[in-house]
Design an enzyme around this catalytic site. Sequence first.
Site, PDB file in Angstrom:
ATOM      1  N   THR A 141       0.840  -1.190   0.000  1.00  0.00           N
ATOM      2  CA  THR A 141       0.000   0.000   0.000  1.00  0.00           C
ATOM      3  C   THR A 141       0.876   1.241   0.000  1.00  0.00           C
ATOM      4  OG1 THR A 141      -1.619   1.349   1.179  1.00  0.00           O
ATOM      5  CG2 THR A 141      -0.305  -0.149   2.522  1.00  0.00           C
ATOM      6  N   ASP A 143      -0.106   3.984   0.799  1.00  0.00           N
ATOM      7  CA  ASP A 143      -0.536   4.819   1.916  1.00  0.00           C
ATOM      8  C   ASP A 143       0.295   4.582   3.175  1.00  0.00           C
ATOM      9  OD1 ASP A 143      -2.736   6.146   0.652  1.00  0.00           O
ATOM     10  OD2 ASP A 143      -3.842   4.268   0.754  1.00  0.00           O
ATOM     11  N   GLY A 190      -3.942   9.878   0.381  1.00  0.00           N
ATOM     12  CA  GLY A 190      -3.924   9.629   1.821  1.00  0.00           C
ATOM     13  C   GLY A 190      -5.262  10.009   2.418  1.00  0.00           C
ATOM     14  N   TYR A 296      -2.905   9.360  -9.866  1.00  0.00           N
ATOM     15  CA  TYR A 296      -2.281   8.130 -10.346  1.00  0.00           C
ATOM     16  C   TYR A 296      -0.813   8.322 -10.714  1.00  0.00           C
ATOM     17  CZ  TYR A 296      -6.947   5.995 -10.776  1.00  0.00           C
ATOM     18  OH  TYR A 296      -8.187   5.485 -10.516  1.00  0.00           O
ATOM     19  N   LEU A 297      -0.427   9.553 -11.060  1.00  0.00           N
ATOM     20  CA  LEU A 297       0.956   9.790 -11.463  1.00  0.00           C
ATOM     21  C   LEU A 297       1.933   9.393 -10.375  1.00  0.00           C
ATOM     22  CD1 LEU A 297       0.583  13.282 -13.182  1.00  0.00           C
ATOM     23  CD2 LEU A 297       0.598  11.033 -14.265  1.00  0.00           C
ATOM     24  N   GLN A 298       1.570   9.668  -9.114  1.00  0.00           N
ATOM     25  CA  GLN A 298       2.513   9.402  -8.032  1.00  0.00           C
ATOM     26  C   GLN A 298       2.694   7.914  -7.779  1.00  0.00           C
ATOM     27  OE1 GLN A 298       0.948  10.988  -4.253  1.00  0.00           O
ATOM     28  NE2 GLN A 298      -1.092  10.776  -5.126  1.00  0.00           N
TER      29      GLN A 298
END
EC number: 2.7.1.90
Length: 419
Positions: A141, A143, A190, A296-298
């Site tokens: 994940t 996150d 997040g 989504y880029l990250q």
Amino acid sequence: MPHNAFYAQSGGVTAVINASAAGVIAEAKAHPDTIGTLYAGRDGIIGALTEELIDITAESESDLAALLHTPSGAFGSCRYKLKSIEEHRTQYERLIEVFRAHDIRYFFYNGGGDSQDTAHKVSQLSEKMGFPITCIGVPKTMDNDLPITDCCPGFGSVAKYTAVSILEASFDVASMQRTSTKVFVMEVMGRHAGWVAASAGLARDERGMGPDIILFPEVPLDESRFLEQVDRVVAERGFCMIVVSEGAKDAAGEFLSSSGSTDAFGHAQLGGVAPVIVNKIKQHAGYKCHWAVCDYLQRAARHIASKTDVDQAYELGRAAVRYAVNGDNAVMPVVVRESDLPYRWHIDKAPLSEVANVEKCLPTDFISDDGFHITDKARRYLSPLIEGEAYPPYQNGLPAYRTLKKSVIPKKCAEFYDL
């Protein structure tokens, strides 16, 4: 006598989830006396329910090796949570039916807290149904909110992307602030945990670049104090850089950007907090603002992945198989930190019962007293996780990512429609 195994990817993908897949595949091949054929679920757990089992042996060795540097979920992932056993046994019974038909006795589920809950429940129910299945969770994940493990595969690379992005944006805004943008807001992922937002703080150094303000989900927004801080920073340096977590909340604890709907896992669907923050600033002071959403880029940015993250993702995949063949069940391999500098770590295991559906938020002592930045303790924790570069091979100026054939083996069970 060897038995077959099943691997599936779940939830939002990362830059390194395929590295975990590579680890599972490599280690499974090293135990031919225990594990026969390793199958993968097409589009995650749905592939098991619909009996769409990908024949990994049909993939070329070069394509499988390329998993180590290819982003996203090569076998397909899904946001799909099985219903509770108490309310609906049918889906779990279907999993056992498919696994029994293909002599699958090992289940490796690569995902977050909801996925670990599913693996735990399958391990329990399969025993009761007379077809015991060894279930091992593989952590994943971006996150970074799984408990027990020091960090989660996927997070280190997102942290690196986030810190680099706000650093580079700072140079951009600084060069134009006299006649252009005064406030830049960058939104990162997040929902409840501010780990990704916190990682932006690594870009802040003696040069004064990086974020001036970070808004965490763990700190309810005090709007007047926040706007005063923006004014202060703009007055002092001419511009203000802000990073905000998508899960930022107001003083009442409500999401600033809640859309009122939920996703497939039952989580609140958020509608974008960066424009909300920008509107508050514009209404207050009229500054020229610009905002961006990493989205989504990250999580797809394999080209700037952390080597630490890649290494851990791969080794955790391998460890999952080792635990299975050694007789462990209903566990998840975890990263144990031995030291910060130099960063040393090893792999241990945790019971799925202690991992499932538990969310690890940013510790209070990682957030500065004013609530707008990270502490030195947070920096010591975060810094090693973005260390090292693991660039993919390039061809014609672009990363040479691979796609798989994903050939599905013949079905043996009746069609299943209860999804």
